[in-house]
Design an enzyme around this catalytic site. Sequence first.
Site, PDB file in Angstrom:
ATOM      1  CE  LYS A 195     -38.879  -5.190 -21.984  1.00 58.11           C
ATOM      2  NZ  LYS A 195     -39.641  -6.132 -21.159  1.00 58.11           N
TER       3      LYS A 195
ATOM      4  CE1 TYR B 222     -14.172  16.036 -11.276  1.00 66.58           C
ATOM      5  CE2 TYR B 222     -14.831  14.383 -12.894  1.00 66.58           C
ATOM      6  CZ  TYR B 222     -14.644  15.705 -12.536  1.00 66.58           C
ATOM      7  OH  TYR B 222     -14.924  16.706 -13.432  1.00 66.58           O
TER       8      TYR B 222
HETATM    9  C1  LIG Z   1     -39.210  -7.484 -21.458  1.00 62.47           C
HETATM   10  C2  LIG Z   1     -40.145  -8.631 -21.552  1.00 62.47           C
HETATM   11  C3  LIG Z   1     -39.778  -9.786 -22.253  1.00 62.47           C
HETATM   12  C4  LIG Z   1     -38.399 -10.011 -22.831  1.00 62.47           C
HETATM   13  O1  LIG Z   1     -37.544 -10.414 -21.783  1.00 62.47           O
HETATM   14  P1  LIG Z   1     -36.020 -10.835 -22.063  1.00 62.47           P
HETATM   15  O2  LIG Z   1     -35.529 -11.331 -20.768  1.00 62.47           O
HETATM   16  O3  LIG Z   1     -35.319  -9.600 -22.495  1.00 62.47           O
HETATM   17  O4  LIG Z   1     -36.052 -11.859 -23.128  1.00 62.47           O
HETATM   18  C5  LIG Z   1     -40.729 -10.781 -22.414  1.00 62.47           C
HETATM   19  N1  LIG Z   1     -41.969 -10.647 -21.868  1.00 62.47           N
HETATM   20  C6  LIG Z   1     -42.343  -9.565 -21.158  1.00 62.47           C
HETATM   21  C7  LIG Z   1     -43.699  -9.486 -20.587  1.00 62.47           C
HETATM   22  C8  LIG Z   1     -41.436  -8.525 -20.973  1.00 62.47           C
HETATM   23  O5  LIG Z   1     -41.801  -7.447 -20.262  1.00 62.47           O
END
Ligand SMILES: *Cc1c(COP(=O)(O)O)cnc(C)c1O
Length: 371
Positions: free
Chosen positions: A35, A263
Site C-alpha cells: 500500500k 529560515y
Molecule cells: C499496513 C498493514 C500491515 C503491514 O504492517 P507493517 O507494520 O508495515 O508490517 C499489515 N496488516 C494490515 C491490516 C495493515 O494495514
Amino acid sequence: MSRPARCRIDLAALRHNLRLARRLAPGARLAAVVKANAYGHGAVRVARALAGEADAFAVACMEEALELRESGIERPIVLLEGVFSPDELALAEHAALTPVVHSRAQLEWFLAARPRRPLDCWLKLDSGMHRLGLTPREFIEAEARLRDCAHLGQLVAMSHLARADEPGEGEGEGATRRQIADFRAALAGCDLPASLPASLANSAAILAWPEAHADWVRPGLMLYGASPFAEPHPQAAKLRPVMTLESTLVAVRELAPGERVGYGGRFCCARPTRLGVVAIGYADGYPRHAPDGAPLLVEGRLAPLAGRVSMDMLTVDLTDLPEAGPGARVELWGAGLDVGRVAAASGTIAYQLYCAVSRVAVEVRDDSDDQ
Ligand SMILES: *Cc1c(COP(=O)(O)O)cnc(C)c1O
C-alpha cells in the site's frame, strides 16, 4: 536528470527481507503489503520484484490494486479496507481482488452481490485495536452467513495487532497476548474453525511473535528493511535497507560565532563553523521538523543537521569534517544510516519518512544473483 537528489532502490535487499519473513514464519503464506506506493518504494516495481516470491499482495484501496493488475501482477490482491461502496465489488470481481469485510455494511454488500464467479473474502475481527473489524459476536454470525453464500470463494479470518512492536514490555506485551487469545476464541466460536485460515501478523509480529504467525503473514515495513521496534532486536538486525535517499553538497561556507543559519535563524554558530548546503529538502520528503543535530552521513561520516530544513535544501555542520567539499555525497537515510535513527531524531517513524519521499530521481538496482 542533473539534480543530485536520488532515491536508490535495492531489489536484492527487498527479496532478502521477504526471505527472512519466510524463514521466520515457515508454515505461513505471505501477503506482501505494498500500500501507499509500497511505502514510497514504488508499488509496481516492488510487486514485480516479488511476484515470484509473495503468495499475494495487499493494498489499501481499489486504485492501488488496479495499478498492480494493469501492470501485469496476477497474484491475489487483498484490499485491506475492503470496498468503499457496493459498486466497487463489481470492480473487485472483474479484477479478481480479495476484499476485506470489516463492517456489517460491507458484509451486506458482499452477500447481496451477484458476481458471475466466486469472490474471495478476508473477514476481519476487531480483537482489540478498535479501528476496523467486527465484534466477536458479529464475526461468528458473519462467518456463518458467508459459508452459506453461494458466491463465496476462499474465506480467511483476519485481525490486526495494535502493539506488536512492543515486545517484552509489560503493558504492550499483555495487550498483544490478549489480542491473540481473543482472535483464537472468536475462531473457535465458528462452525468449522479448522477449515478457516487465519491471518494476524504484521512485520513486528513476524519478527517477535511466533504465536501470531498463523496461516497468512502480512509483512509491510520489514520488506523495506526498516525495523518496527524502537529498541534493537536480533531478528530486525538481519534486515537490509531497500531505500537509500541521498544527495550532494552544493555549497560550503565559513561562518563566525554568533551567525545564524537559514529560515528563522534557528541554528546559531557557537564556534567558527563550516556549513554545508545539501540539495534536498522537505519537498523531497526529508522531514521539515527534523531538529538541529539530526544525523546526516557526509562521505560516510556522521554530521549534524544545522538549521531549519527548506523546501529544496538543508544545511549541515561540517566543522568536524574539514575534507568534505562541494560534490560530497550526503546520505539522508538508507544503507549507511538507519532510517529509524532519523525518524527517532525527528519524532516520527520510518513508515512516515518512506511514504513522504517524492520528486527525487529513482535509481533501481537489482543484483538478481543475490541470495
Ligand atoms: C499496513 C498493514 C500491515 C503491514 O504492517 P507493517 O507494520 O508495515 O508490517 C499489515 N496488516 C494490515 C491490516 C495493515 O494495514
